[in-house]
Structures are given as structure tokens and as C-alpha cells.
Scaffold this motif. Structure first.
Motif, short mmCIF file in Angstrom:
data_model
loop_
_atom_site.label_atom_id
_atom_site.label_comp_id
_atom_site.label_asym_id
_atom_site.label_seq_id
_atom_site.Cartn_x
_atom_site.Cartn_y
_atom_site.Cartn_z
N ASN A 9 -43.88 20.09 23.18
CA ASN A 9 -45.31 20.16 22.93
C ASN A 9 -45.81 21.55 23.31
OD1 ASN A 9 -45.52 17.34 22.22
ND2 ASN A 9 -45.35 16.88 24.39
N ILE A 10 -46.30 22.29 22.33
CA ILE A 10 -46.78 23.65 22.57
C ILE A 10 -48.30 23.60 22.60
CG2 ILE A 10 -46.81 26.02 21.74
CD1 ILE A 10 -44.17 25.40 20.30
N ASP A 11 -48.86 23.75 23.81
CA ASP A 11 -50.31 23.63 23.97
C ASP A 11 -51.01 24.98 24.01
OD1 ASP A 11 -50.16 20.82 24.11
OD2 ASP A 11 -49.59 20.93 26.23
N GLY A 12 -50.25 26.07 24.19
CA GLY A 12 -50.89 27.37 24.27
C GLY A 12 -49.91 28.49 23.99
N GLN A 26 -24.70 11.14 17.20
CA GLN A 26 -24.04 12.44 17.38
C GLN A 26 -24.97 13.60 17.11
OE1 GLN A 26 -20.01 12.52 15.55
NE2 GLN A 26 -20.43 10.40 14.99
N LEU A 27 -26.21 13.29 16.78
CA LEU A 27 -27.21 14.32 16.49
C LEU A 27 -28.30 14.30 17.56
CD1 LEU A 27 -27.56 13.81 12.63
CD2 LEU A 27 -26.24 15.58 13.82
N VAL A 28 -29.29 15.15 17.37
CA VAL A 28 -30.44 15.24 18.27
C VAL A 28 -31.71 15.03 17.44
CG1 VAL A 28 -31.77 16.74 19.79
CG2 VAL A 28 -29.27 16.83 19.82
N ARG A 29 -32.51 14.09 17.87
CA ARG A 29 -33.81 13.91 17.22
C ARG A 29 -34.78 14.96 17.76
NH1 ARG A 29 -35.98 9.94 14.24
NH2 ARG A 29 -38.27 9.80 14.14
N VAL A 30 -35.47 15.65 16.87
CA VAL A 30 -36.36 16.74 17.26
C VAL A 30 -37.80 16.37 16.93
CG1 VAL A 30 -36.94 19.17 16.90
CG2 VAL A 30 -34.55 18.45 16.83
N GLU A 31 -38.65 16.46 17.95
CA GLU A 31 -40.09 16.21 17.78
C GLU A 31 -40.85 17.40 18.37
OE1 GLU A 31 -41.02 12.50 19.60
OE2 GLU A 31 -39.77 11.30 18.23
N VAL A 32 -41.56 18.11 17.51
CA VAL A 32 -42.28 19.32 17.93
C VAL A 32 -43.73 19.20 17.50
CG1 VAL A 32 -42.44 21.83 17.75
CG2 VAL A 32 -40.20 20.72 17.70
N THR A 59 -41.08 28.03 14.51
CA THR A 59 -39.76 28.01 13.87
C THR A 59 -38.72 27.49 14.86
OG1 THR A 59 -39.20 30.27 14.54
CG2 THR A 59 -40.36 29.99 12.45
N MET A 60 -37.63 26.96 14.32
CA MET A 60 -36.48 26.56 15.13
C MET A 60 -35.25 27.27 14.58
SD MET A 60 -34.80 22.78 15.91
CE MET A 60 -34.20 22.55 14.23
N ASP A 61 -34.65 28.12 15.39
CA ASP A 61 -33.48 28.90 14.97
C ASP A 61 -33.79 29.69 13.69
OD1 ASP A 61 -32.11 27.73 17.09
OD2 ASP A 61 -31.45 26.05 15.85
N GLY A 62 -35.04 30.17 13.59
CA GLY A 62 -35.44 30.97 12.44
C GLY A 62 -35.93 30.17 11.25
N ARG A 63 -35.83 28.85 11.33
CA ARG A 63 -36.25 27.99 10.21
C ARG A 63 -37.67 27.48 10.45
NH1 ARG A 63 -35.73 22.37 9.46
NH2 ARG A 63 -34.46 22.23 11.35
N PRO A 64 -38.60 27.68 9.51
CA PRO A 64 -39.99 27.23 9.71
C PRO A 64 -40.07 25.72 9.89
CG PRO A 64 -39.84 28.76 7.86
CD PRO A 64 -38.43 28.39 8.22
N LEU A 65 -40.84 25.31 10.89
CA LEU A 65 -41.06 23.88 11.12
C LEU A 65 -42.46 23.44 10.76
CD1 LEU A 65 -39.29 23.21 14.57
CD2 LEU A 65 -38.35 23.00 12.26
N LEU A 66 -43.47 24.19 11.23
CA LEU A 66 -44.85 23.76 11.00
C LEU A 66 -45.80 24.92 11.22
CD1 LEU A 66 -46.50 23.35 13.99
CD2 LEU A 66 -44.73 21.62 14.21
N THR A 67 -47.01 24.74 10.69
CA THR A 67 -48.13 25.63 10.99
C THR A 67 -49.18 24.79 11.70
OG1 THR A 67 -47.71 27.04 9.07
CG2 THR A 67 -49.91 27.13 10.04
N ALA A 68 -49.56 25.22 12.88
CA ALA A 68 -50.45 24.43 13.74
C ALA A 68 -51.90 24.44 13.23
CB ALA A 68 -50.38 24.97 15.16
N PRO A 69 -52.62 23.37 13.61
CA PRO A 69 -52.15 22.22 14.37
C PRO A 69 -51.28 21.31 13.49
CG PRO A 69 -54.42 21.91 13.75
CD PRO A 69 -54.06 23.29 13.32
N GLY A 70 -50.20 20.82 14.07
CA GLY A 70 -49.31 19.98 13.28
C GLY A 70 -48.20 19.38 14.13
#
Length: 326
Positions: free
Chosen positions: A188-191, A123-129, A139-150
């Protein structure tokens, strides 16, 4: 759908006692006082749970966890959350409950926790960024996820989520995703892209249409000018012949009178074409102003799609050129 499991949660035996063996990993560093405080809150929470007062039980279990991070408390808290709709927190506590396997629980409780986690994750969504732009924060919805590269892995509720990649010198690069339950969201954010790359311009209609109206006005006015010159020449010819006829005392012919009438008619028509041509020129200029290029902004996804299409077209052209040369 989660509320359907609430009766099963009641049917499952609660963990009634906190294992405090000295050698247990979850006991190390926790004082006897904190263990006792957690045990008291845990026991009180069990009492409310057995009375089906799940929200109060969950509150007491959370307080117990502040004193002692014990897998059994996580397990009972997960059961108390089953009827609340707090799916993300429920999954988090199930994960923590299973951290040490059977030792803090028992085989039946561990198996129940595994089955419940599988059910909740559907019932959830697996998130891979992932992001390879060094120094960028995501960030996702304003919540910090990572500092690149990561790379980040986690869970989210289904529905719309806004991902923003930011770095000094770039505007926030925003991407929106709308995953459904049970899906894996991979980003995947490449740029990162600056304002120049993300800005495009559009018009209401093709520019040539406005300038065609202007051109038609110029052409009409030019045609009027030719008529005006022709009329002027006819009138000058009439004046010259009239002067000559007056000196010689001749009688004007019908052709002579037609020359004057034609000259006057040409000049009248010329004035009309001047007015019409001028009106078209003004109209075309106004249309050109209305149709001036207006900037609009692409999303990073749209920019990447445009770039990909342009690359495909360029590749196809090169392949076609090579084919013809061959």
C-alpha cells in the motif's frame, strides 16, 4: 516441482475439437475463415502434443489463439506448458480455459484445470498493490501496474521484485520485496517522498570528539602562553636586579641566579607546549574535515519506519508527561 505434473498432463485427454456453436460467447465475432485456420493449427498442435513435442505444440496453440480466442485452445496450451516452467503463462491460460465453465470443455477437463491452477498458484506469489497518490504511476520490475489512485491484483514469480512509484516533482520512490512461493505480497503506497525527506547525513564518529582534540590543543597552547609570560616576568626581574646590583656593586646570590634559570626554563617549556598545542589543533581540524557530514539516501520503507518510530517516541513522551502531570 512443476515438471512432476508432466506425466499427468500426458495422461489427461486433450480437447480434440473446437466447439463452434453459433450462440456460444467465444464464437461471436470470429469469421468462418479464422475459425477454420485456428482449427487446423489446433489439430496440428494436438499431433505434436501426443508425440510429447510440447514446445512445438505450444507454439501452434499460440498461433491458433491469434485466430480464435477459444477456451479449449487455452486448455490444451496450458497442458503443453506444464513441462516448460512458464508458470505465469500456464496459470493465465488455465484461467482463460475456465472462463465459461463446462460449456467449452467438459466436467473432467474443467476439474483438472481447477486442480492444476491450485497447484500452480502455490508456486507463485499473489500481488496486491494499491496507491492513493493521485497521478502517480506504479511499476513492478519495469512493468506498468497502475496509475493512482488505483489498485492492482496479479501474480508473480517468487523472488526479488522492485516496485517504483513515480510522479512529476518527486524522485522515483523504490521499494523492494522478496516474497516466497505461496505468499501474498501486499503493498500500500500512501505517499511519495522528495529528496529532502529521503536524504540523511552521517559521520564516522561524534563531532565533539574532533573538536575536543582542537580544544585540547588550544588549552595546551594557552598553558604555554602562561608559562611564557611567567618566564618573561622572571627574566625581567633578573635583568632589573642585575642592573641594580651592578650599580651598587653587590655580589649576586644563588636565589638571584635561580630566577634567571627558572625564567629560561619556563620559556623553553612554553615553546614545547606551543608546538604540541599547535599539532593538536591541526590534528583536530583534519579530523573534523574527515568527519564532515556525508549525505546518504533512505528508501521510502526506511523513511516510513523512521517516521513511525519518531511518532511512537513522541506519543510515548506525551503520555509520560500527562502521567506525571496527573
Amino acid at each position: 516441482m512443476l515438471w512432476l505434473w508432466a506425466p499427468l498432463a500426458v495422461a489427461q485427454p486433450l480437447h480434440q475439437q473446437l466447439d463452434a456453436g453459433a450462440q456460444r460467447a467465444w464464437v461471436k465475432g470470429v469469421s468462418q475463415e479464422r475459425q477454420a485456420a485456428a482449427a487446423a493449427l489446433f489439430k496440428e498442435g494436438n499431433g505434436y502434443y501426443e508425440k510429447a513435442v510440447f514446445l512445438r505444440a505450444a507454439e501452434l496453440y499460440r498461433q491458433a489463439l491469434e485466430q480464435w480466442d477459444h477456451p479449449a485452445i487455452h486448455y490444451n496450451l496450458a497442458l503443453a506448458l506444464m513441462d516448460t516452467g512458464l508458470k505465469l503463462e500456464l496459470r493465465e491460460h488455465l484461467e482463460a480455459a475456465m472462463r465459461y465453465g463446462e460449456a467449452p470443455l467438459d466436467q473432467k477437463m474443467l476439474e483438472h484445470a481447477r486442480n492444476l491452477r491450485v497447484f500452480v498458484e502455490k508456486q507463485l506469489v499473489r500481488v496486491e498493490v494499491s496507491c492513493e497518490v493521485s497521478g502517480a504511476s506504479v511499476t513492478m520490475d519495469g512493468r506498468p501496474l497502475l496509475t493512482a489512485p488505483g489498485h492492482y491484483e496479479g501474480w508473480a514469480l517468487p523472488g526479488s521484485h522492485v516496485f517504483v512509484a513515480a510522479k512529476k516533482g518527486y524522485p522515483p520512490n523504490e521499494r523492494v520485496r522478496n516474497p516466497r512461493e505461496g505468499e501474498t505480497l501486499t503493498l500500500n503506497i500512501d505517499g511519495l517522498y522528495d529528496d529532502r525527506e529521503l536524504t540523511r547525513y552521517r559521520r564516522i564518529w561524534a563531532p565533539w570528539k574532533s573538536w575536543a582534540v582542537v580544544g585540547a590543543g588550544v588549552a595546551l597552547a594557552a598553558g604555554g602562553g602562561l608559562l611564557h609570560l611567567q618566564g618573561r616576568d622572571d627574566l625581567r626581574s633578573f635583568d632589573a636586579r642585575a642592573t641594580e646590583c651592578g650599580l651598587l656593586g653587590c655580589v649576586p646570590s644563588s636565589e638571584f641566579e635561580d630566577l634567571r634559570n627558572r625564567g629560561r626554563q619556563f620559556q623553553k617549556v612554553a615553546m614545547g607546549t606551543y608546538v604540541a598545542g599547535g599539532a593538536l589543533i591541526v590534528t583536530g581540524a583534519v579530523l573534523a574535515y574527515i568527519n564532515r557530514a556525508e549525505p546518504y539516501r533512505l528508501t521510502p520503507d526506511e523513511y516510513e519506519q523512521d517516521t513511525h518510530i519518531a511518532l511512537q517516541i513522541g506519543t510515548a513522551r506525551r503520555e509520560l508527561l500527562v502521567t506525571f502531570r496527573f
